[in-house]
Design an enzyme around this catalytic site. Sequence first.
Site, PDB file in Angstrom:
ATOM      1  N   HIS A  22      42.659  39.754  38.807  1.00  0.00           N
ATOM      2  CA  HIS A  22      43.108  39.838  37.422  1.00  0.00           C
ATOM      3  C   HIS A  22      43.677  38.533  36.887  1.00  0.00           C
ATOM      4  O   HIS A  22      44.137  37.666  37.634  1.00  0.00           O
ATOM      5  CB  HIS A  22      44.152  40.945  37.299  1.00  0.00           C
ATOM      6  CG  HIS A  22      43.655  42.265  37.812  1.00  0.00           C
ATOM      7  ND1 HIS A  22      42.592  42.921  37.243  1.00  0.00           N
ATOM      8  CD2 HIS A  22      44.056  43.040  38.857  1.00  0.00           C
ATOM      9  CE1 HIS A  22      42.370  44.049  37.903  1.00  0.00           C
ATOM     10  NE2 HIS A  22      43.237  44.137  38.884  1.00  0.00           N
ATOM     11  N   ASP A 293      42.654  42.650  44.731  1.00  0.00           N
ATOM     12  CA  ASP A 293      43.582  43.119  43.694  1.00  0.00           C
ATOM     13  C   ASP A 293      44.624  42.043  43.424  1.00  0.00           C
ATOM     14  O   ASP A 293      45.819  42.312  43.296  1.00  0.00           O
ATOM     15  CB  ASP A 293      44.248  44.449  44.051  1.00  0.00           C
ATOM     16  CG  ASP A 293      44.751  45.196  42.815  1.00  0.00           C
ATOM     17  OD1 ASP A 293      44.717  44.623  41.702  1.00  0.00           O
ATOM     18  OD2 ASP A 293      45.199  46.350  42.959  1.00  0.00           O
TER      19      ASP A 293
END
Length: 333
Positions: A22, A293
């Site tokens: 991200h 992640d």
Amino acid sequence: MHFHPPGATKMTRIRKIALEEHFMAPGFERYSKSFLQHIDKAVYAELASRLADFDEIRLGEMDRAGIDVTVLSQTGPGVQGEASTSLAIGSAQENNDFLAQQVARHPTRYAGFAALPMQDPKAAAAELTRAVRQLGFKGALVNGHTHGRYYDDPAYDEVWERLQALDVPLYLHPIDFPSVPASFNGHAELNGATWGWGVETATHALRLLFGGVFDRFPRLKLILGHMGEGLPFQRWRFDSRFAAYPHGLTLQRAPSEYIGRNIVITTSGVCSPAALAGAIAEMGAEAVMFSVDYPYESTAVAADFIEAAPMDERTRALVCHGNAERLLKLNAS
């Protein structure tokens, strides 16, 4: 949260591609306050620096972990948190243009997943098309439902049709429940990343499955993170109980057949060798892909896990990079 500091020792790593990684586009902090407010201030500051970085910090961690390519996506909830449809459309375009600029700066290391304004299915399909054809993105990542509207709604068939026509996947990422279930009352620790997000996302995926989305669009690929949000381990029971209680629904295949065929998964945030072995056994080696992640999990821990997990080297190569190369049409180096 885990953060691994830079180390001086280098080691030979198997090459990897990571799919649930991200960033934060400028101005998008306003959408993330709902969950970032619960994080310690020092940790938040560290997260913010990593989410905004596209150079030394991120690339250094990738190098140490053997990650050749990272597919970047806006951190949640992103445009799914925007109440105004017109602002959501503009924000998605703004996000995707910003991300394309970052990818262009490091084109051999980064690829992109588009943000989509799912408030308006037609606009979402149009933005997906622009992002793939003009910006070169590899698919889209959507942060769950949009204000309680789920994508088994026939209005979203326009988006699914476009994904299938473009032959790109959609990554369904977790989000909060539209309203907290009574079973969570008094237990804030259960709502969110520890449990609630996975339950919400797995349920959304099952809505798509039982809603016939994969029958209408049989070449569609949906990616779930966090070792499939638990779905791989319930495949047998889905078949057994749906056969007993179909409630008038019919599917072209047994429910389990869609999990591994249309629904594929990443290992993001679940560094368990036993869970990985079970997911591969249930879904097949070609349905599981490595991810971290980042920056919410440790790149080093994830890399060490996938390299040490017991599996043959053909399977390891598929999970680490081969499956992602095939799904996203990435050129192997």
